[in-house]
Design a protein around this motif. Structure first.
Motif, PDB file in Angstrom:
ATOM      1  N   ASN A 158      47.713  36.429  42.721  1.00 53.37           N
ATOM      2  CA  ASN A 158      46.505  37.254  42.776  1.00 53.37           C
ATOM      3  C   ASN A 158      46.802  38.688  42.337  1.00 53.37           C
ATOM      4  OD1 ASN A 158      44.880  35.181  43.662  1.00 53.37           O
ATOM      5  ND2 ASN A 158      45.279  35.570  45.830  1.00 53.37           N
ATOM      6  N   ARG A 159      47.943  39.200  42.787  1.00 56.76           N
ATOM      7  CA  ARG A 159      48.323  40.545  42.367  1.00 56.76           C
ATOM      8  C   ARG A 159      48.564  40.619  40.864  1.00 56.76           C
ATOM      9  NH1 ARG A 159      52.573  43.900  45.575  1.00 56.76           N
ATOM     10  NH2 ARG A 159      51.636  45.381  44.129  1.00 56.76           N
ATOM     11  N   GLU A 162      45.284  40.834  39.165  1.00 53.17           N
ATOM     12  CA  GLU A 162      44.762  42.196  39.252  1.00 53.17           C
ATOM     13  C   GLU A 162      45.516  43.143  38.318  1.00 53.17           C
ATOM     14  OE1 GLU A 162      45.245  43.097  43.322  1.00 53.17           O
ATOM     15  OE2 GLU A 162      43.627  41.785  44.035  1.00 53.17           O
TER      16      GLU A 162
END
Length: 396
Positions: A158-159, A162
């Motif tokens: 997820n990071r 992003e």
């Protein structure tokens, strides 16, 4: 004249370049590596490996000998079981004919020996139960670590998503993006390592359960022998009755079952191929002591090959379950083999590093599994392959 010829040449070159676009194939290739489903071959009995009869990469036939475990211990067990069967048969026949007083002392000794065997079996069962508890505790611990690593991987992915969005906007540097990509790679490696540890812990747990089951069987056998010895002594002291004779008949049948079990264990010392196929990997050498449940070989069935490729979300309309596709490999230029799409992933993932360039690895894709139905005599596991899919217009 020269100017006219030069202009004509320029025109022909421009037409040829534009014609390349017209003549392009309407098929798009996705790349992957041919894989085979592994079939583990495990040791069902333990002992010294006295012979390894097959090498990695060789074709094997169903029933072909792959390795031999030292059969001497199991041959002794068969001989012992035969002797016990003969003894039980003789006692049954003697009980039908009537017992002799001279046999009473021998019956007392048999009861004492049976009692000693029962105590030894109970001690082994207690030790095996403790082994199961230790193996189960270790398995649960590794599984907990594995789940934690999977959560860490999801967090890092997820990071990365992003970070990718921020990088495209110019909010972070390429170095920051690569650092996050490396964090995802490390988390994925940790998940793989813990998955392997979990598989090993599970194998140890299954082996411990096997030891416990064997201990239970041994205890039951020893208990039955002790009961039979006491019954024999009672018969010798009091004389045979109809019930006692039936008990001796049951003891004879139990001895026959034990002989059948011993012969089955002896047969398992021969490690054979369960089906026709190719031996992918050998994990055993001559002179090694194999444990129950240990993976000795890995093989693949001769008619089972598959290929996994990754397709972006925008291309999902070009694939469907049951669709036939073309497959090409470098080893056979000009040939196209046939495969059938058997599975399309329900969830997107980041493109694996070994498939695309660093830029492509940040994209979300769907895994597509293809079962190869043609060319099984030519295609091999490990071959890079291209899968031809129709363009969005549906033409090939």
């Amino acid at each position: 004249m020269r100017r006219l010829l030069f202009s004509l040449l320029i025109f022909i070159l421009l037409m040829a370049l534009s014609g390349c676009t017209w003549l392009q194939s309407k098929e798009t290739a996705l790349s992957g590596t041919i894989e085979a489903d592994e079939w583990p071959i495990v040791a069902e009995v333990g002992g010294l490996v006295t012979k390894v009869a097959a090498e990695e990469g060789t074709h094997v036939a169903k029933g072909q000998l792959l390795a031999q475990i030292d059969p001497r211990l199991y041959e002794h067990q068969v001989a012992e079981a035969k002797a016990l069967l003969d003894q039980a048969t003789a006692k049954w026949e003697e009980a039908k004919a009537g017992s002799r007083d001279a046999s009473i002392q021998k019956g007392i000794a048999a009861v004492q020996q049976a009692e000693a065997n029962l105590q030894v079996s109970k001690a082994r069962k207690k030790q095996a139960d403790a082994g199961i508890s230790r193996a189960q505790e270790q398995l649960e611990q590794v599984r907990a670590q594995w789940r934690g690593a999977e959560q860490t991987l999801a967090f890092q992915q997820n990071r990365l998503q992003e970070a990718t969005a921020l990088f495209e906007k110019g909010a972070i540097s390429k170095k920051d993006l690569e650092t996050q990509q490396e964090a995802v790679s490390q988390a994925r490696t940790q998940v793989a390592q813990l998955a392997a540890q979990a598989a090993s812990a599970e194998a140890q747990y299954e082996s411990a359960k096997g030891e416990a089951a064997a201990a239970v069987a041994q205890t039951e056998t020893a208990s039955a022998q002790q009961t039979g010895a006491v019954a024999d002594l009672d018969l010798l002291q009091e004389g045979s009755t109809g019930y006692a004779i039936r008990a001796l008949l049951a003891a004879q049948q139990q001895a026959q079952a034990k002989l059948d079990q011993a012969e089955l264990q002896l047969e398992k010392t021969k490690i054979t191929a369960p089906a026709d196929g190719v031996l992918l990997r050998s994990s055993v050498t001559e002179g090694e002591v194999a444990k129950v449940g240990a993976n000795l070989f890995a093989m693949m069935k001769a008619d089972k090959l598959k290929l996994k490729v990754y397709i972006p979300e925008a291309g999902l309309n070009r694939v469907s379950k049951g669709q036939q596709v073309g497959i090409q490999v470098d080893a056979y230029p000009g040939e196209t083999f046939v495969g059938t799409i058997t599975h399309i992933a329900e969830k997107a993932e980041f493109t694996p590093k070994n498939v695309q360039t660093p830029d492509e690895r940040t994209k979300l894709v769907f895994a597509v599994t293809i079962t190869i139905t043609e060319g099984l005599d030519k295609l091999k596991a490990g071959m890079p392959a291209d899968v031809l899919l129709p363009d969005e217009g549906g033409e090939e």
